[in-house]
Design a protein around this motif. Structure first.
Motif, short mmCIF file in Angstrom:
data_model
loop_
_atom_site.label_atom_id
_atom_site.label_comp_id
_atom_site.label_asym_id
_atom_site.label_seq_id
_atom_site.Cartn_x
_atom_site.Cartn_y
_atom_site.Cartn_z
N ARG A 318 0.81 -1.22 0.00
CA ARG A 318 0.00 0.00 0.00
C ARG A 318 0.85 1.28 0.00
NH1 ARG A 318 -2.82 -2.70 -2.02
NH2 ARG A 318 -4.61 -3.89 -1.23
N GLU A 319 2.01 1.21 0.60
CA GLU A 319 2.88 2.39 0.68
C GLU A 319 3.83 2.39 -0.53
OE1 GLU A 319 6.37 4.17 3.60
OE2 GLU A 319 4.93 2.71 4.41
N THR A 320 3.53 3.20 -1.53
CA THR A 320 4.30 3.18 -2.78
C THR A 320 4.75 4.60 -3.15
OG1 THR A 320 2.35 3.49 -4.19
CG2 THR A 320 2.94 1.22 -3.61
N SER A 321 5.78 4.67 -3.94
CA SER A 321 6.23 5.95 -4.52
C SER A 321 6.98 5.66 -5.81
CB SER A 321 7.12 6.72 -3.55
OG SER A 321 8.32 6.00 -3.28
N GLU A 322 7.04 6.65 -6.69
CA GLU A 322 7.74 6.52 -7.97
C GLU A 322 9.12 7.15 -7.84
OE1 GLU A 322 6.71 7.06 -12.72
OE2 GLU A 322 6.10 8.63 -11.30
N GLU A 323 10.15 6.42 -8.28
CA GLU A 323 11.53 6.88 -8.16
C GLU A 323 12.27 6.67 -9.48
OE1 GLU A 323 12.68 8.32 -5.41
OE2 GLU A 323 10.88 7.90 -4.19
N ARG A 324 13.42 7.34 -9.63
CA ARG A 324 14.29 7.06 -10.76
C ARG A 324 14.70 5.60 -10.72
NH1 ARG A 324 17.96 11.08 -9.59
NH2 ARG A 324 19.55 9.47 -9.76
N ALA A 325 14.82 4.98 -11.88
CA ALA A 325 15.12 3.55 -11.94
C ALA A 325 16.46 3.23 -11.28
CB ALA A 325 15.10 3.07 -13.38
N ASP A 326 17.49 4.04 -11.53
CA ASP A 326 18.80 3.71 -10.96
C ASP A 326 18.79 3.78 -9.43
OD1 ASP A 326 18.65 6.47 -10.79
OD2 ASP A 326 20.65 6.85 -11.60
N THR A 327 17.99 4.70 -8.87
CA THR A 327 17.87 4.82 -7.42
C THR A 327 17.21 3.59 -6.83
OG1 THR A 327 17.70 7.23 -7.64
CG2 THR A 327 16.97 6.27 -5.57
N ALA A 328 16.13 3.13 -7.48
CA ALA A 328 15.43 1.94 -7.00
C ALA A 328 16.28 0.68 -7.17
CB ALA A 328 14.10 1.79 -7.75
N LEU A 329 16.99 0.59 -8.28
CA LEU A 329 17.84 -0.58 -8.52
C LEU A 329 18.97 -0.66 -7.50
CD1 LEU A 329 18.13 -0.48 -12.42
CD2 LEU A 329 16.85 -2.14 -11.06
N ALA A 330 19.57 0.48 -7.16
CA ALA A 330 20.66 0.49 -6.19
C ALA A 330 20.19 -0.05 -4.85
CB ALA A 330 21.21 1.91 -6.04
N ARG A 331 19.01 0.40 -4.37
CA ARG A 331 18.51 -0.10 -3.10
C ARG A 331 18.25 -1.60 -3.17
NH1 ARG A 331 12.64 0.63 -0.26
NH2 ARG A 331 12.09 -0.34 -2.24
#
Length: 367
Positions: A318-331
């Motif tokens: 339920r808790e979502t947000s949109e981020e840059r792909a490289d930022t999400a991939l790094a995490r």
């Protein structure tokens, strides 16, 4: 490249402020401190416009440009989490441009890329200017540094500095060699770079343990190293330019072998994200595109990432947000303890700039 150095950052809760700033203090800059303050004010305004809190801004203001002891061209990466200092790292090269971001995730990809290629090495400079004879007067001076390229440019490695009478050099060279072997083992060096007087360095090389001797590369015209910078920096810059660490090369070869037989690999953003969701990624390969338009949706956990918000919500997130792909991939890589290999596009073009080597093949799909 292992990303364990970022684990403490991701264990903290956001929001995060991420700052990349050129903090160079080379001779070409007339008043570097004023230049750094001016650049920081611009970033401060950008962070404030993104909603950064006062505590974060105050911590950053007291930290950026604090690396006054680091000479030459370089930069800083500074991260806060919930208004507290979360990570401070020196950059071996100034960022391509000063940037600041405030949001759910830290912007770590530019920092990761500056850690590449991450080559463990040993640099040795043998100083001697006398007669090539053991009955000569004077002494041989040995400078050595064990480090990881390019980080050693701004974060000194373990140093050795000894001066030995010429008459004792043939015997002492063996002792120095064994000492160097100990430093090399600690970081699993893949290259030993030796510079200096041909006669004196030749005695050292021939008395090195066989394990080190096989890794030796000799270089000429080393010159004097700048205080506070990597030993033999200019020669290492030339030697390591465009080179991958041996460990990363092994991973890339494995990826290419799996791709050739349609085995345990995936290529493209959607298949790579799918593999990360299931914790199947051993290593992710990236053509570094800082201005990439790709974005991903994320949840609170590292493996919770998807191309659409609807997909995440279908998993009950339920808790979502949109981020840059490289930022999400790094995490996701840090959270699943997968490795990252930055691959120049001219060496290997990847669909959408990304591909993954899987921990195991999927028997149902053959990939």
């Amino acid at each position: 490249m292992k990303l364990s150095f970022l684990e403490p950052l991701y264990k903290q809760s956001g929001p995060f402020a991420s700052v990349y700033l050129d903090t160079s203090r080379d001779a070409a800059i007339e008043d570097p401190d004023s230049a750094i303050r001016l650049r920081w004010r611009r970033l401060q305004d950008a962070l404030a416009s993104e909603g950064a809190d006062r505590d974060s801004l105050a911590v950053l203001a007291g930290t950026v440009g604090s690396d006054t002891e680091v000479p030459g061209t370089h930069g800083q990466a500074v991260f806060t989490a919930q208004g507290h200092m979360a990570l401070l790292d020196e950059l071996p090269a100034p960022p391509a441009r000063d940037t600041a971001h405030f949001g759910t995730l830290p912007d770590t990809m530019p920092l990761i890329v500056q850690h590449a290629p991450g080559i463990p090495y040993l640099a040795v400079h043998v100083h001697y200017g006398g007669r090539h004879s053991t009955d000569a007067t004077g002494s041989v001076r040995i400078e050595a540094e064990a480090g990881t390229w390019p980080l050693t440019k701004v974060t000194p490695g373990h140093r050795l500095d000894e001066e030995i009478p010429v008459a004792d050099w043939p015997r002492a060279a063996g002792e120095v060699g064994r000492e160097l072997e100990g430093h090399a083992r600690r970081i699993d060096v893949e290259t030993v770079v030796v510079a200096g007087d041909v006669w004196a360095r030749g005695i050292l090389v021939h008395r090195l343990p066989a394990s080190l001797r096989r890794q030796v590369t000799t270089v000429e015209d080393a010159g004097e190293s700048e205080p506070g910078r990597a030993l033999l920096e200019r020669r290492l810059e030339s030697l390591f330019h465009g080179r991958m660490a041996a460990h990363d090369r092994t991973l890339l070869d494995a990826f290419l072998a799996e791709r050739a037989r349609d085995g345990a690999f995936a290529e493209g953003l959607a298949p790579s994200v799918s593999a990360l969701q299931r914790g199947r990624v051993k290593a992710l390969f990236l053509n570094n595109h800082p201005e990439s338009p790709f974005r991903l949706w994320i949840g609170p956990e590292p493996g919770q990432l998807a191309l659409t918000e609807q997909e995440l919500r279908s998993y009950g997130i339920r808790e979502t947000s949109e981020e840059r792909a490289d930022t999400a991939l790094a995490r996701a890589l840090v959270g699943t303890r997968a490795e990252l290999v930055v691959v120049p596009e001219q060496e290997l073009w990847l669909s959408e700039g990304v591909g993954v080597l899987l921990r195991y093949a999927d028997p149902a799909s053959g990939g």
